[in-house]
Enzyme design. Sequence first.
Site, PDB file in Angstrom:
ATOM      1  CB  CYS A  57      -1.460   0.000   1.008  1.00  0.00           C
ATOM      2  SG  CYS A  57      -2.106  -1.557   1.348  1.00  0.00           S
TER       3      CYS A  57
ATOM      4  CG  HIS B 296      -3.718   2.891   2.265  1.00  0.00           C
ATOM      5  ND1 HIS B 296      -3.983   2.556   0.995  1.00  0.00           N
ATOM      6  CD2 HIS B 296      -3.425   2.016   3.708  1.00  0.00           C
ATOM      7  CE1 HIS B 296      -3.830   1.216   1.371  1.00  0.00           C
ATOM      8  NE2 HIS B 296      -3.859   0.528   2.457  1.00  0.00           N
TER       9      HIS B 296
ATOM     10  CG  ASN C  14      -6.326  -1.447   1.431  1.00  0.00           C
ATOM     11  OD1 ASN C  14      -5.826  -1.319   0.746  1.00  0.00           O
ATOM     12  ND2 ASN C  14      -6.170  -2.018   2.385  1.00  0.00           N
TER      13      ASN C  14
END
Length: 326
Positions: A113, A253, A283
């Site tokens: 990520c 994020h 996500n």
Amino acid sequence: MTRSSIWGTGRSLPERVITNADMEKLVDTSDEWITTRTGIKERRQAAPNQSTSTLSIDASRRALEMAGLHAKDLDLIICSTISPDQPLPSTAAFIQRGLGASACCSFDLAAACSGFLFGLTVADQFIKTGQARHVLVVGTELLSRYLDYNDRATCVIFGDGSAAGVLGPAREPAGILAAEMHTEGAFADHLFIPAGGAARPASCETVREGGHYIKMRGNELFKVAVRSLEEVSRRVLEKAGVTTDQIDLFIPHQANQRITDAVRERLDVPEEKVYSNIARVGNTSSASIPICLDECVRSGRVKKGDLILMAAFGAGVTWGGVLMRW
Ligand code: COA
């Protein structure tokens, strides 16, 4: 040394929407649990004829168009992904072929990520040192291909998507002002895929065990996430001599709305300055920050001269931050 800035952004999301109600049909979960524990209402899932590279090519074309460049102008392509088309060759090579970016080098970067921010940081160094003039950084994931749809702890969280940024020598006032990258391998088993690599090659047994799927220790990650996002945000701000009240937009994020809220509170950033799209896309790992950025740019949420703080954490564990002026 010449600073770099992002000249153009683009994103590509699969059309198919998987709602929490759809998830309720797959695993023992509820819209109420997913919404209150994560903030996610829906995520996207790629069609069978789509791959990580095809989504990336779409997103990259849009970013190139906004930048006013052709694929042949690119000197370097950096692709951040943990869900590559194939183990070999790199997804970046497929993106390069698809774009017809014949004059450049390309490679994959594996920082999960945090990967898009790591990619921006690497691109910035190449541009600063004059090794490259135009760099395409892609954050892209087809995590649905790596998810166990029997594991309610992971399958409700992740989604598919792709987004890209094209960087070049800074066009004033824009520019990357500060960047940070960190890794702590001691936490490598917080988020991982146990099999299918050289340590445990694919076999009937690994497939039977589901060893090729993403495994996650969510509680442990949560604590690391909040701590690392706060810390790295403070570090990039300090490096650039900027205070939190000067930030126009904070893009964290998109891992969990509760993580975003906790970090926002710790940094004391007003809610209206924090971008969140987790309810719509879940996500998307490497693609998370660039999807947010592209949404902000194209919707007019970001204006010329705005100060944007981006911070991410992910498997590794990795974490990073970038402060830039748009
Ligand atoms: N639906 C319903 N119940 C669920 C569930 C789901 N989808 N997933 C887990 N549960 C259950 C657990 O089994 C557990 O049940 P138990 O108490 O009977 O054992 C209970 O909910 C609480 O689980 P827990 O893991 O403690 O929940 P949580 O509040 O920590 O939320 C996460 C779980 C994964 C949402 C949260 O820990 C998180 O977001 N962590 C960070 C993960 C992350 O960011 N990953 C990506 C890194 S880039």
